[in-house]
Structure formats: C-alpha cells, structure tokens
Design a protein around this motif. Sequence first.
Motif, PDB file in Angstrom:
ATOM      1  N   GLN A   6       0.825  -1.200   0.000  1.00  0.00           N
ATOM      2  CA  GLN A   6       0.000   0.000   0.000  1.00  0.00           C
ATOM      3  C   GLN A   6       0.864   1.256   0.000  1.00  0.00           C
ATOM      4  OE1 GLN A   6      -2.500  -0.635   3.425  1.00  0.00           O
ATOM      5  NE2 GLN A   6      -4.065  -1.736   2.264  1.00  0.00           N
ATOM      6  N   GLU A   7       2.004   1.190   0.690  1.00  0.00           N
ATOM      7  CA  GLU A   7       2.923   2.326   0.698  1.00  0.00           C
ATOM      8  C   GLU A   7       3.647   2.464  -0.639  1.00  0.00           C
ATOM      9  OE1 GLU A   7       5.462   1.599   3.984  1.00  0.00           O
ATOM     10  OE2 GLU A   7       3.948   2.079   5.511  1.00  0.00           O
ATOM     11  N   VAL A   8       3.900   1.326  -1.303  1.00  0.00           N
ATOM     12  CA  VAL A   8       4.581   1.347  -2.599  1.00  0.00           C
ATOM     13  C   VAL A   8       3.688   1.956  -3.674  1.00  0.00           C
ATOM     14  CG1 VAL A   8       5.429  -0.141  -4.466  1.00  0.00           C
ATOM     15  CG2 VAL A   8       6.151  -0.557  -2.103  1.00  0.00           C
ATOM     16  N   ALA A   9       2.380   1.669  -3.590  1.00  0.00           N
ATOM     17  CA  ALA A   9       1.437   2.140  -4.602  1.00  0.00           C
ATOM     18  C   ALA A   9       1.511   3.660  -4.734  1.00  0.00           C
ATOM     19  CB  ALA A   9       0.023   1.701  -4.239  1.00  0.00           C
ATOM     20  N   SER A  10       1.777   4.123  -5.946  1.00  0.00           N
ATOM     21  CA  SER A  10       1.939   5.550  -6.174  1.00  0.00           C
ATOM     22  C   SER A  10       1.971   5.812  -7.674  1.00  0.00           C
ATOM     23  CB  SER A  10       3.253   6.037  -5.547  1.00  0.00           C
ATOM     24  OG  SER A  10       4.358   5.434  -6.217  1.00  0.00           O
ATOM     25  N   PRO A  11       1.841   7.067  -8.076  1.00  0.00           N
ATOM     26  CA  PRO A  11       2.010   7.391  -9.507  1.00  0.00           C
ATOM     27  C   PRO A  11       3.372   6.967 -10.039  1.00  0.00           C
ATOM     28  CG  PRO A  11       0.976   9.209  -8.351  1.00  0.00           C
ATOM     29  CD  PRO A  11       1.394   8.226  -7.293  1.00  0.00           C
ATOM     30  N   ALA A  12       4.380   6.988  -9.169  1.00  0.00           N
ATOM     31  CA  ALA A  12       5.721   6.580  -9.602  1.00  0.00           C
ATOM     32  C   ALA A  12       5.743   5.097  -9.972  1.00  0.00           C
ATOM     33  CB  ALA A  12       6.740   6.869  -8.498  1.00  0.00           C
ATOM     34  N   GLU A  13       5.085   4.252  -9.162  1.00  0.00           N
ATOM     35  CA  GLU A  13       5.040   2.822  -9.505  1.00  0.00           C
ATOM     36  C   GLU A  13       4.235   2.616 -10.763  1.00  0.00           C
ATOM     37  OE1 GLU A  13       4.116  -1.584  -7.603  1.00  0.00           O
ATOM     38  OE2 GLU A  13       2.767   0.091  -7.175  1.00  0.00           O
ATOM     39  N   ARG A  14       3.169   3.393 -10.922  1.00  0.00           N
ATOM     40  CA  ARG A  14       2.356   3.266 -12.137  1.00  0.00           C
ATOM     41  C   ARG A  14       3.186   3.586 -13.369  1.00  0.00           C
ATOM     42  NH1 ARG A  14       0.292   1.150 -15.243  1.00  0.00           N
ATOM     43  NH2 ARG A  14      -1.762   1.264 -16.170  1.00  0.00           N
ATOM     44  N   ARG A  15       4.005   4.617 -13.276  1.00  0.00           N
ATOM     45  CA  ARG A  15       4.880   4.976 -14.401  1.00  0.00           C
ATOM     46  C   ARG A  15       5.931   3.895 -14.632  1.00  0.00           C
ATOM     47  NH1 ARG A  15       4.387  10.128 -11.930  1.00  0.00           N
ATOM     48  NH2 ARG A  15       6.388   9.856 -10.848  1.00  0.00           N
ATOM     49  N   LEU A  16       6.405   3.283 -13.532  1.00  0.00           N
ATOM     50  CA  LEU A  16       7.369   2.188 -13.659  1.00  0.00           C
ATOM     51  C   LEU A  16       6.765   1.017 -14.424  1.00  0.00           C
ATOM     52  CD1 LEU A  16      10.018   0.718 -12.967  1.00  0.00           C
ATOM     53  CD2 LEU A  16       8.961   0.041 -10.795  1.00  0.00           C
ATOM     54  N   LEU A  17       5.533   0.655 -14.096  1.00  0.00           N
ATOM     55  CA  LEU A  17       4.874  -0.444 -14.784  1.00  0.00           C
ATOM     56  C   LEU A  17       4.704  -0.143 -16.272  1.00  0.00           C
ATOM     57  CD1 LEU A  17       2.105  -1.377 -12.169  1.00  0.00           C
ATOM     58  CD2 LEU A  17       4.242  -2.605 -12.620  1.00  0.00           C
ATOM     59  N   TYR A 142      -4.016  -1.231 -10.557  1.00  0.00           N
ATOM     60  CA  TYR A 142      -4.050   0.002 -11.338  1.00  0.00           C
ATOM     61  C   TYR A 142      -5.047   0.007 -12.509  1.00  0.00           C
ATOM     62  CZ  TYR A 142       0.123   1.250  -8.730  1.00  0.00           C
ATOM     63  OH  TYR A 142       0.994   1.546  -7.715  1.00  0.00           O
ATOM     64  N   ALA A 143      -5.174  -1.081 -13.224  1.00  0.00           N
ATOM     65  CA  ALA A 143      -6.035  -1.090 -14.412  1.00  0.00           C
ATOM     66  C   ALA A 143      -7.491  -0.835 -14.020  1.00  0.00           C
ATOM     67  CB  ALA A 143      -5.911  -2.435 -15.135  1.00  0.00           C
ATOM     68  N   GLU A 144      -8.120   0.115 -14.696  1.00  0.00           N
ATOM     69  CA  GLU A 144      -9.497   0.469 -14.388  1.00  0.00           C
ATOM     70  C   GLU A 144     -10.394   0.168 -15.581  1.00  0.00           C
ATOM     71  OE1 GLU A 144      -9.998   4.399 -12.841  1.00  0.00           O
ATOM     72  OE2 GLU A 144      -8.171   4.311 -11.631  1.00  0.00           O
ATOM     73  N   TYR A 145     -11.544  -0.439 -15.293  1.00  0.00           N
ATOM     74  CA  TYR A 145     -12.490  -0.822 -16.334  1.00  0.00           C
ATOM     75  C   TYR A 145     -13.902  -0.419 -15.917  1.00  0.00           C
ATOM     76  CZ  TYR A 145      -8.555  -3.797 -17.659  1.00  0.00           C
ATOM     77  OH  TYR A 145      -7.314  -4.246 -18.014  1.00  0.00           O
TER      78      TYR A 145
END
Length: 263
Positions: A6-17, A142-145
Amino acid sequence: MEQFWQEVASPAERRLLTALGCALAGIGLVLALVLRCVHLSYGRYTSLYFGPGLPARAAWLMQELPALLVPLALALGSGAARLHHRPNRGLLGLFLIHFYSRALIFPFLIRGGKPTPLIIFLLAFIFCLLNGYLQGRSLSNYAEYPSDWLKHPCFIVGFAGWLIGMVINIHSDHILRSLREPGETGYKIPKGGMFEYVTGANFFGEILEWFGFALACCTIESAGFAMCALFILASRARQHHEWYLEKFEDYPKSRKIVIPFLY
C-alpha cells in the motif's frame, strides 16, 4: 506485507509499470535480432556454452512458477485495490490459468526432454518473475475498467482469441509429444492441427493467446508482453522451420513459419 504494498502504490510505480511494459516489447525485438545470428540453446540446439544442463522437468517447472506465484502473492498480500472489480479478477484469472497449466501441468507431460542449460533457465526465470510482477500488479492495483467491461467487444474478442490460442497451444504440444512411440529417438515431421499450416503451431497458439489477452486487458503492460512473445516465439519458429527444411527433404514447402498464410 499488505501495508508495504500500500505504501509502494503511487504514480511513480504506475509509471514504472508502464515503462516496463514498453521495455518488454523492446527486449523482445532486441532478442529477435540477436537470434538471427545466435541460436537459442535449448532442446535440439542445446550447447554447453550456455552452462551445465538442468533436468528438463524441474527446470521448466521452476522457471515458469514465478509467473504464477508472484501475481497470486500480489493479489492476496498487496491490498489489491482493484480486485474487488469483476473485470480485474477475470483478466488476472486468464493470466493465472495459463501459467497454472504451464508450470504445474506441462512439465509432468514432458517425455524425456533434453537438459536445460543453466543460463537459459536463469533468463526464463527472471523474465517470468518480472512479467508476473508486471501483469499481476497492473491488474490487481491500477487497471481500471467500466463495470460492464466483460460485455465489451474488446473483452469478448480478446477472450475468444485467448481461449482459441490456448487450445491450439495445448493441442499442438500434444501432437509433438505423440510423435515418438515409447523408446523411440530421433525427430519426425509433425502433422495434424495447425501444423498443416505452420511449422510453429504451438508458438502460433501462444502468440494468439497473448494478443487476445492484450486486447481483453487494453493495458500497455499486456500489449508489451504480447509484442515480446511475438518477437521471441516467431524467432524460435523460424529457427525450427529452417532446421526442418534442412533435415527433411520431404518437408511440406507450403507450410509457413508461424502465421498461417502470411509468415
């Protein structure tokens, strides 16, 4: 562990993925170019230059297992913010079904099998570890549907491609296993199923499967994986095709390499 993710989850991780998804396609392209000059050392092409050999069944199970266990661990222990949505659960389920089959069923169907070189095993293990994190984290967090995504044409057509591709892949592997009678050695020309159209019928099935998955997901991560699979598996199919043409004078000249009627 859940608090950590939960702490890792961030816009930065999203950009990493997203970056890793794009990188997968690039890695596949680079490997495809390399494989035009260097034969990948596995099966009939095994070479001692790629390290000592590992037992085929154990190596296959261990190298594929991260792609099953990592997404499961992420789904169960990372908070999985999106998994209460049916589309995310369904799409992650498609990924897990494939690797359940490849990691826990396929290895025990191998008949004999030549040792897997250590370096090839390590590369496959790292790839499955990375891809398991990539697809599992994307779909679970992250993926939203929209709520009706499972009725959307992209999902329906993509799911059909995934299912047909998986059936072709499994059926083609069965044909290859059945070429030899117990105690026989040597190689034969595979016949039946999609082998009537392409040399790499099992590879075609897997390519179709992952492009169907990518269409159903509509994520950069799944698209990058599909492109990587296309580049690598098409290269392996070309290697097989050239080998068959060289070894068998009566090999069907009408067969394409991996894409029916096209390539």
